[in-house]
Design a protein around this motif. Structure first.
Motif, PDB file in Angstrom:
ATOM      1  N   ILE A   1      14.704   0.194  -8.780  1.00  0.00           N
ATOM      2  CA  ILE A   1      13.909   0.954  -7.807  1.00  0.00           C
ATOM      3  C   ILE A   1      13.752   0.109  -6.552  1.00  0.00           C
ATOM      4  CG2 ILE A   1      11.685   0.198  -8.798  1.00  0.00           C
ATOM      5  CD1 ILE A   1      10.696   3.099  -7.991  1.00  0.00           C
ATOM      6  N   GLU A   2      14.043   0.733  -5.413  1.00  0.00           N
ATOM      7  CA  GLU A   2      13.971   0.061  -4.113  1.00  0.00           C
ATOM      8  C   GLU A   2      12.900   0.742  -3.261  1.00  0.00           C
ATOM      9  OE1 GLU A   2      18.093  -0.503  -2.444  1.00  0.00           O
ATOM     10  OE2 GLU A   2      18.565   0.733  -4.196  1.00  0.00           O
ATOM     11  N   VAL A   3      12.022  -0.058  -2.684  1.00  0.00           N
ATOM     12  CA  VAL A   3      10.942   0.455  -1.848  1.00  0.00           C
ATOM     13  C   VAL A   3      11.019  -0.208  -0.482  1.00  0.00           C
ATOM     14  CG1 VAL A   3       8.440   0.593  -1.527  1.00  0.00           C
ATOM     15  CG2 VAL A   3       9.420   0.873  -3.823  1.00  0.00           C
ATOM     16  N   LYS A   4      11.083   0.612   0.560  1.00  0.00           N
ATOM     17  CA  LYS A   4      11.085   0.079   1.931  1.00  0.00           C
ATOM     18  C   LYS A   4       9.826   0.553   2.644  1.00  0.00           C
ATOM     19  CE  LYS A   4      14.895  -0.147   4.288  1.00  0.00           C
ATOM     20  NZ  LYS A   4      16.102   0.207   5.113  1.00  0.00           N
ATOM     21  N   LEU A   5       9.132  -0.406   3.265  1.00  0.00           N
ATOM     22  CA  LEU A   5       7.908  -0.085   3.992  1.00  0.00           C
ATOM     23  C   LEU A   5       8.225   0.238   5.450  1.00  0.00           C
ATOM     24  CD1 LEU A   5       5.440  -2.831   2.680  1.00  0.00           C
ATOM     25  CD2 LEU A   5       6.096  -0.658   1.620  1.00  0.00           C
ATOM     26  N   ARG A   6       7.281   0.905   6.095  1.00  0.00           N
ATOM     27  CA  ARG A   6       7.437   1.190   7.523  1.00  0.00           C
ATOM     28  C   ARG A   6       7.363  -0.129   8.306  1.00  0.00           C
ATOM     29  NH1 ARG A   6       6.495   6.663   7.810  1.00  0.00           N
ATOM     30  NH2 ARG A   6       5.286   7.528   6.072  1.00  0.00           N
ATOM     31  N   PRO A   7       8.171  -0.277   9.348  1.00  0.00           N
ATOM     32  CA  PRO A   7       8.102  -1.501  10.148  1.00  0.00           C
ATOM     33  C   PRO A   7       6.772  -1.599  10.888  1.00  0.00           C
ATOM     34  CG  PRO A   7       9.561   0.115  11.175  1.00  0.00           C
ATOM     35  CD  PRO A   7       9.203   0.662   9.831  1.00  0.00           C
TER      36      PRO A   7
ATOM     37  N   GLY B   1       5.639  13.584   2.873  1.00  0.00           N
ATOM     38  CA  GLY B   1       4.750  13.699   4.023  1.00  0.00           C
ATOM     39  C   GLY B   1       4.796  12.488   4.929  1.00  0.00           C
ATOM     40  N   ASN B   2       4.459  12.697   6.204  1.00  0.00           N
ATOM     41  CA  ASN B   2       4.423  11.636   7.203  1.00  0.00           C
ATOM     42  C   ASN B   2       5.761  10.912   7.305  1.00  0.00           C
ATOM     43  OD1 ASN B   2       3.122  10.172   9.231  1.00  0.00           O
ATOM     44  ND2 ASN B   2       2.410   8.586   7.820  1.00  0.00           N
ATOM     45  N   GLY B   3       6.845  11.656   7.067  1.00  0.00           N
ATOM     46  CA  GLY B   3       8.170  11.073   7.203  1.00  0.00           C
ATOM     47  C   GLY B   3       8.667  10.287   6.014  1.00  0.00           C
ATOM     48  N   ALA B   4       7.853  10.156   4.966  1.00  0.00           N
ATOM     49  CA  ALA B   4       8.249   9.384   3.786  1.00  0.00           C
ATOM     50  C   ALA B   4       9.109  10.238   2.860  1.00  0.00           C
ATOM     51  CB  ALA B   4       7.022   8.885   3.041  1.00  0.00           C
TER      52      ALA B   4
ATOM     53  N   LYS C   1       0.846  -1.180   0.000  1.00  0.00           N
ATOM     54  CA  LYS C   1       0.000   0.000   0.000  1.00  0.00           C
ATOM     55  C   LYS C   1       0.889   1.240   0.000  1.00  0.00           C
ATOM     56  CE  LYS C   1      -3.772  -2.223   2.557  1.00  0.00           C
ATOM     57  NZ  LYS C   1      -4.600  -2.198   3.802  1.00  0.00           N
ATOM     58  N   SER C   2       0.542   2.196  -0.819  1.00  0.00           N
ATOM     59  CA  SER C   2       1.386   3.387  -0.939  1.00  0.00           C
ATOM     60  C   SER C   2       1.547   4.124   0.387  1.00  0.00           C
ATOM     61  CB  SER C   2       0.815   4.332  -1.999  1.00  0.00           C
ATOM     62  OG  SER C   2      -0.511   4.715  -1.675  1.00  0.00           O
ATOM     63  N   GLU C   3       0.509   4.093   1.237  1.00  0.00           N
ATOM     64  CA  GLU C   3       0.595   4.797   2.518  1.00  0.00           C
ATOM     65  C   GLU C   3       1.572   4.126   3.491  1.00  0.00           C
ATOM     66  OE1 GLU C   3      -3.398   2.459   2.641  1.00  0.00           O
ATOM     67  OE2 GLU C   3      -2.175   3.560   1.174  1.00  0.00           O
ATOM     68  N   ASP C   4       1.976   2.880   3.205  1.00  0.00           N
ATOM     69  CA  ASP C   4       2.922   2.181   4.074  1.00  0.00           C
ATOM     70  C   ASP C   4       4.381   2.414   3.673  1.00  0.00           C
ATOM     71  OD1 ASP C   4       0.849   1.096   5.545  1.00  0.00           O
ATOM     72  OD2 ASP C   4       0.750  -0.733   4.336  1.00  0.00           O
ATOM     73  N   VAL C   5       4.584   3.114   2.545  1.00  0.00           N
ATOM     74  CA  VAL C   5       5.946   3.305   2.042  1.00  0.00           C
ATOM     75  C   VAL C   5       6.698   4.311   2.905  1.00  0.00           C
ATOM     76  CG1 VAL C   5       7.339   4.088   0.095  1.00  0.00           C
ATOM     77  CG2 VAL C   5       5.280   2.724  -0.320  1.00  0.00           C
ATOM     78  N   GLU C   6       7.917   3.947   3.286  1.00  0.00           N
ATOM     79  CA  GLU C   6       8.768   4.824   4.083  1.00  0.00           C
ATOM     80  C   GLU C   6       9.820   5.512   3.206  1.00  0.00           C
ATOM     81  OE1 GLU C   6      10.571   4.397   8.428  1.00  0.00           O
ATOM     82  OE2 GLU C   6      11.582   3.060   7.004  1.00  0.00           O
ATOM     83  N   THR C   7      10.527   4.729   2.391  1.00  0.00           N
ATOM     84  CA  THR C   7      11.544   5.311   1.513  1.00  0.00           C
ATOM     85  C   THR C   7      11.516   4.644   0.145  1.00  0.00           C
ATOM     86  OG1 THR C   7      13.266   3.760   2.235  1.00  0.00           O
ATOM     87  CG2 THR C   7      13.103   5.864   3.429  1.00  0.00           C
ATOM     88  N   VAL C   8      11.914   5.418  -0.872  1.00  0.00           N
ATOM     89  CA  VAL C   8      12.062   4.909  -2.236  1.00  0.00           C
ATOM     90  C   VAL C   8      13.388   5.424  -2.781  1.00  0.00           C
ATOM     91  CG1 VAL C   8      11.100   4.815  -4.564  1.00  0.00           C
ATOM     92  CG2 VAL C   8       9.563   4.993  -2.604  1.00  0.00           C
ATOM     93  N   VAL C   9      14.099   4.560  -3.480  1.00  0.00           N
ATOM     94  CA  VAL C   9      15.335   4.966  -4.151  1.00  0.00           C
ATOM     95  C   VAL C   9      15.290   4.458  -5.581  1.00  0.00           C
ATOM     96  CG1 VAL C   9      17.846   4.819  -4.208  1.00  0.00           C
ATOM     97  CG2 VAL C   9      16.657   4.882  -2.002  1.00  0.00           C
ATOM     98  N   ALA C  10      15.353   5.375  -6.546  1.00  0.00           N
ATOM     99  CA  ALA C  10      15.370   5.016  -7.965  1.00  0.00           C
ATOM    100  C   ALA C  10      16.740   5.371  -8.532  1.00  0.00           C
ATOM    101  CB  ALA C  10      14.276   5.753  -8.724  1.00  0.00           C
ATOM    102  N   THR C  11      17.402   4.385  -9.137  1.00  0.00           N
ATOM    103  CA  THR C  11      18.754   4.569  -9.660  1.00  0.00           C
ATOM    104  C   THR C  11      18.804   4.158 -11.123  1.00  0.00           C
ATOM    105  OG1 THR C  11      19.668   4.047  -7.472  1.00  0.00           O
ATOM    106  CG2 THR C  11      21.191   4.023  -9.335  1.00  0.00           C
ATOM    107  N   ASN C  12      19.100   5.115 -11.999  1.00  0.00           N
ATOM    108  CA  ASN C  12      19.230   4.856 -13.433  1.00  0.00           C
ATOM    109  C   ASN C  12      20.620   5.294 -13.875  1.00  0.00           C
ATOM    110  OD1 ASN C  12      16.545   4.213 -13.225  1.00  0.00           O
ATOM    111  ND2 ASN C  12      15.802   5.987 -14.351  1.00  0.00           N
TER     112      ASN C  12
ATOM    113  N   PHE D   1       4.298   6.172  -4.839  1.00  0.00           N
ATOM    114  CA  PHE D   1       3.549   6.896  -3.818  1.00  0.00           C
ATOM    115  C   PHE D   1       2.111   7.191  -4.254  1.00  0.00           C
ATOM    116  CE2 PHE D   1       7.796   7.931  -2.140  1.00  0.00           C
ATOM    117  CZ  PHE D   1       7.575   7.712  -0.787  1.00  0.00           C
ATOM    118  N   GLY D   2       1.866   7.222  -5.538  1.00  0.00           N
ATOM    119  CA  GLY D   2       0.522   7.522  -6.027  1.00  0.00           C
ATOM    120  C   GLY D   2       0.083   8.946  -5.747  1.00  0.00           C
TER     121      GLY D   2
END
Length: 431
Positions: free
Chosen positions: A285-291, A249-252, A166-177, A215-216
């Motif tokens: 692309i790396e996506v880390k969710l909130r614990p 927002g919300n720390g993301a 769920k997009s609202e659970d995402v904490e960090t995203v890293v996109a590397t090209n 993130f949508g």
């Protein structure tokens, strides 16, 4: 051995697809310019589509257009872009021209009543995007179709990936090209400011798009941005590499890194700093969710955190892999000390729609490229068919360019120049 055979067979078919018998009402598409991307993005995918005929091409250099047409068996060669657009036998225009020419020639095509498949980035800046994607020409039920060609979004892998969290659970995203230095010369049009060049307008546009997709929604703002400009003897208003961090927002947060001249990173940098770098040759692309924390027996707390990494998200039809890592920690509830950590990794690949999606009417083959999936939806929209529902909406294209503009400004580089063909409207009065 069977897996290798399947891979080779699928890869061969991507570039040598079966030739479909064309329907009588097949869409006839004309190409503006003999661009290098056109064969992969349109000519080859069209071969297997019964409703698409690549019928014409025009280029500034007539000889180049004639050679292109002969090589790819395109029957009509027009002397000018205007002549191609005015051809009454052409239903659609594919526009892969340099970025700085996108607005002018897309607008001309729309005025001629042609549907347009427009290469990304759609235009030079947000001002052009608002003008084009809110233009009265594309309003109404019978208006021409306009699509920004972010092809990776149409592949089943991307939809499957987004469905994993769920997009609202995402904490960090890293996109590397990253692209190995030397693939493009430093005087390539990609690095020409007047043609709206720069790495953010190429590889970086994918990074921005993918982050927005995860993130949508749009970021609150650009936290930091920097670039490595082109060497002074070249166009130093263009970025050779771009780096940025965004707040959601919300720390993301999200970070992007895009480099069209990647080099260095080896031992003995004094000797190797200009060697081409293959370190991040697969767009990732790396996506880390909130614990997520819950109570456990014995006065412990259980913390579960998931992360997802997609290798080659831009070209998943050639190869990709989704790594799903679940980290579980047991901590003392009194002081938070970790007493046990378990890590589990799953791997997933998706080359066609899952069975449940096929049951809903989504179609595709394992050998379909991202461009073939995109072409399917473009045709569906033109012919008013339901399709998969995947689309790049006009407002999405506007928001994309707004984020690119904001990143350039934060990095201390000028926004790409506005076309003299710009048309502005008072959208409230309708003029």
């Amino acid at each position: 051995m069977s897996a290798l055979f399947s891979y080779l067979k699928r890869t061969y078919t991507i570039f040598n697809p079966p030739i479909a018998t064309k329907n009588e009402d097949a869409l006839r598409i004309g190409i503006l310019g003999a661009a290098n991307i056109a064969p992969a993005a349109l000519v080859t995918p069209a071969k297997s589509h019964p409703d698409v005929i690549v019928a014409a091409v025009a280029a500034r250099d007539p000889k180049k257009a004639e050679a292109f047409a002969k090589k790819y068996e395109i029957p009509i060669v027009h002397k000018t872009y205007d002549e191609l657009i005015a051809d009454p036998s052409i239903d659609c225009i594919y526009n892969p021209l340099p970025n700085g020419l996108h607005y002018e020639w897309t607008l001309k095509a729309l005025k001629a009543g042609k549907h347009v498949l427009l290469e990304k980035p759609s235009v030079s800046n947000a001002r052009e995007a608002r003008s084009l994607f809110r233009h009265p020409l594309i309003q109404g039920p019978n208006a021409p179709v306009l699509l920004e060609a972010f092809h990776y979004r149409f592949h089943p892998m991307w939809s499957t990936f987004l469905s994993m969290f769920k997009s609202e659970d995402v904490e960090t995203v890293v996109a590397t090209n990253s692209l190995v230095a030397g693939i493009f010369p430093k005087d390539d049009i990609r690095f020409n400011y007047d043609l709206s060049g720069g790495t953010l307008m190429d590889f970086g546009a994918y990074a921005v798009s993918s982050v927005r997709g995860v993130f949508g929604k749009e970021p609150i703002g650009v936290k930091t941005a920097s670039c490595r400009p082109m060497p002074k003897e070249f166009d130093d208003k263009c970025d050779e590499a771009i780096f940025a961090e965004y707040e959601f927002g919300n720390g993301a947060s999200a970070k992007i890194s895009a480099d069209l001249q990647a080099k260095g990173g080896y031992p003995f940098p004094a000797l190797t700093q200009n060697w081409p770098s293959f370190k991040n040759f697969l767009p990732t692309i790396e996506v880390k969710l909130r614990p997520q924390t819950e109570s456990a027996d014995g006065g412990l707390e259980k913390s579960i955190q998931k992360s997802f990494t997609v290798y080659n998200y831009m070209g998943p039809f050639l190869y990709h892999r989704i790594d799903i890592v679940t980290t579980t920690q047991l901590k003392k509830s009194t002081d938070g000390k970790v007493v046990k950590t378990d890590t589990n990794t799953e791997y997933k690949k998706v080359y066609k729609w899952p069975a449940e999606r096929e049951a809903e009417g989504r179609i595709g083959e394992e050998w379909w490229s991202t461009y073939r999936y995109q072409l399917e939806e473009f045709v569906n929209r033109v012919k008013k068919r339901e399709g998969s529902g995947i689309w790049v909406e006009p407002e999405d294209s506007i928001r994309q360019m707004e984020m690119i503009d904001e990143t350039y400004e934060a990095a201390g580089l000028p926004v790409r120049p506005t076309s003299k063909a710009l048309e502005e409207f008072d959208f409230f009065s309708g003029r």
